[in-house]
Design an enzyme around this catalytic site. Sequence first.
Site, PDB file in Angstrom:
ATOM      1  CE  LYS A  30      -5.397   2.047   2.565  1.00 14.29           C
ATOM      2  NZ  LYS A  30      -4.249   1.348   3.193  1.00 14.29           N
ATOM      3  CE  LYS A  45      -6.963  -1.268   2.644  1.00 15.55           C
ATOM      4  NZ  LYS A  45      -5.597  -1.753   2.955  1.00 15.55           N
ATOM      5  CG  ASP A  73      -1.989  -1.075   1.195  1.00 18.35           C
ATOM      6  OD1 ASP A  73      -1.723  -2.153   0.622  1.00 18.35           O
ATOM      7  OD2 ASP A  73      -3.076  -0.850   1.752  1.00 18.35           O
TER       8      ASP A  73
END
Length: 315
Positions: free
Chosen positions: A215, A251, A152
């Site tokens: 995300k 996400k 991430d």
Amino acid sequence: MSVRRNPGTDLRPDWFEGIRINTPAVERRAATLPVRRSLKKDWQAAWLLNAVRCIDLTTLAGDDTDDRVARLCAKAMQPVAPDLLKELGVEGLTTGAVCVYPTMVAAAKRALGNSGVPVASVATGFPAGLMPLDLRLAEIRYAVDQGADEIDIVITRAHVLQGNWAALYDEISAMREACGSSRMKAILATGDLKSFENVAKASHVAMQAGSDWIKTSTGKEGVNATLPVSLIMCRAIRDYQTQSGNAVGFKPAGGLRTAKDAISWQVLMKEELGTDWLRPDLFRIGASSLLGDIERQISHHVTGRYASAHRQAIA
């Protein structure tokens, strides 16, 4: 069914430079999502169990230890009490992944063993990302070497605020290359980006640079995942798939705390992107406390009573 990686494209500003967003319309649409579907009894339980398998169970605290990570991994492998799952006829339920700092990846891999639960690692100077690029790339490589299955990454928000799309594209492309075979989630930190147009454009650039998921947040910003900003990102994913033929995951992270939140975001995925985006290879929820409320609701569905907090293993 496994979704193939997003190979990205060349930088195509013409795909997003003309984007204009009607903010009141976005907010009205987002406000309808929590009330569009009335899910009761078995249907509600099924949607909540699906949310569990899409959770990236997360610990990103300064006092993380190997033991804390091992406890989190135990919860990821058995996220709902076995007696409740037995009553529901469900076997083999795990969370989508465990998410930790790079220095905790090895501990997570040991604790998870052969469970099949992936380990995700934040990297690139999380949460601010204000480090030289070579150090951020080195951190990615370190996490990958430790065994991280997913990375991430955080972007340089200034590139978005200045409209420097080429710099943003080059940065994310370099991060994608450093990830190697590990899948990459690009954290946009939408609470820092000031406008829906910036969120949409940053989403497009991240996908063109090869992000496998986009995300919302690090969870450390003043404003994290919201339904309006998630709607903007989902429509960017839909547009990118139409333009490139590539599917990209989503996400939301930060701010999802209740079972009701888990259902609202799943309704968003189903209505905007379709049923395929209700699977963990295209949808993840970044959360640490959400699982507790979901398990509490499942306990009520099975027993007719809400379990006391002390009866649920701490995630």
